[in-house]
Design an enzyme around this catalytic site. Structure first.
Site, PDB file in Angstrom:
ATOM      1  CG  ASN A  62     -11.422 -12.431  15.215  1.00  0.00           C
ATOM      2  OD1 ASN A  62     -12.279 -12.057  15.933  1.00  0.00           O
ATOM      3  ND2 ASN A  62     -11.003 -11.759  14.269  1.00  0.00           N
ATOM      4  CD  GLU A  64      -6.582 -10.730  13.853  1.00  0.00           C
ATOM      5  OE1 GLU A  64      -5.695  -9.743  13.955  1.00  0.00           O
ATOM      6  OE2 GLU A  64      -7.184 -10.633  12.950  1.00  0.00           O
ATOM      7  CD  GLU A  75     -16.793 -17.442  11.448  1.00  0.00           C
ATOM      8  OE1 GLU A  75     -15.716 -17.436  12.053  1.00  0.00           O
ATOM      9  OE2 GLU A  75     -17.269 -16.825  10.526  1.00  0.00           O
TER      10      GLU A  75
HETATM   11  N1  THU Z   1     -12.276 -14.070  10.637  1.00  0.00           N
HETATM   12  C1  THU Z   1     -13.314 -14.830  11.213  1.00  0.00           C
HETATM   13  O1  THU Z   1     -13.048 -14.699  12.401  1.00  0.00           O
HETATM   14  N2  THU Z   1     -14.130 -15.351  10.541  1.00  0.00           N
HETATM   15  C2  THU Z   1     -14.269 -15.213   9.276  1.00  0.00           C
HETATM   16  O2  THU Z   1     -15.130 -16.032   8.666  1.00  0.00           O
HETATM   17  C3  THU Z   1     -13.495 -14.394   8.572  1.00  0.00           C
HETATM   18  C4  THU Z   1     -12.178 -13.838   9.004  1.00  0.00           C
HETATM   19  C5  THU Z   1     -11.180 -13.341  11.108  1.00  0.00           C
HETATM   20  C6  THU Z   1      -9.815 -13.752  10.884  1.00  0.00           C
HETATM   21  C7  THU Z   1      -9.131 -12.854  11.063  1.00  0.00           C
HETATM   22  O3  THU Z   1      -8.750 -12.703  12.454  1.00  0.00           O
HETATM   23  C8  THU Z   1      -9.707 -11.528  10.747  1.00  0.00           C
HETATM   24  O4  THU Z   1     -11.214 -12.044  10.782  1.00  0.00           O
HETATM   25  C9  THU Z   1      -9.528 -10.891   9.478  1.00  0.00           C
HETATM   26  O5  THU Z   1      -9.534 -11.942   8.318  1.00  0.00           O
END
Ligand code: THU
Length: 160
Positions: A62, A64, A75
């Site tokens: 992820n 941000e 994903e």
């Molecule tokens: N996040 C993911 O990478 N995948 C998911 O399926 C759920 C959430 C990330 C997004 C954000 O950076 C952090 O987790 C908190 O929501």
């Protein structure tokens, strides 16, 4: 009026070591990818690894952003890369590991709804199921034999 029941099946492994060999090694790639998460705002780090039918492994974490909605889940980072680099390859399997730096989660953490929708698009496109393994930072690992199991009543191209 009639009632319609929708069933989904998940398989739960007690721990990483119980996984079939190929799933174990893909989860190891997801664990490595998670180290590269950029999540200074949520402190929630996620790693994803995708095995393609051409034997390529694509990983993502992820990413941000100070403008929160501009960030992207692990994903989708991985699957959009796979789709853009290998448009003709099929996705065989996906492994996901997620967990907060601020608390311990030992239960499997499923992909968010937006990621399920994104994965569903590729499963429908390739016309073969995508196996999905997901876990928290430690502990049990859940497996779905296809994305459609994780997204009943999904929205797809058939209605467009
Ligand atoms: N996040 C993911 O990478 N995948 C998911 O399926 C759920 C959430 C990330 C997004 C954000 O950076 C952090 O987790 C908190 O929501």
């Amino acid at each position: 009026m009639k009632e319609i029941k929708i069933e989904s099946t998940l398989y739960v492994f007690e721990n990483l070591e119980e996984l079939p060999k190929e799933a174990f090694s893909l989860m190891q790639k997801a664990i490595e990818a998670r180290e590269k998460a950029y999540a200074p705002y949520s402190n929630f780090n996620v790693g994803a690894a995708i095995l393609l039918d051409n034997d390529e492994i694509i990983t993502g974490s992820n990413q941000e952003n100070a403008s929160y909605p501009s960030g992207l889940c692990a994903e989708r980072t991985a699957i959009y890369y796979a789709g853009s680099q290998y448009p003709n390859a099929k996705i065989v399997r996906m492994a996901i590991i997620a967990g907060s730096k601020l608390k311990k989660t030992e239960q499997p953490i499923p992909p968010c709804g937006a990621c399920r929708q994104a994965i569903a698009e590729y499963e429908i496109k390739q016309e073969t199921p995508i196996e999905i393994y997901f876990m928290g930072e430690t502990g049990k690992v859940a497996k779905s034999n296809s994305l459609s199991n994780l997204l009943p009543l999904g929205f797809d191209k058939s209605v467009l």
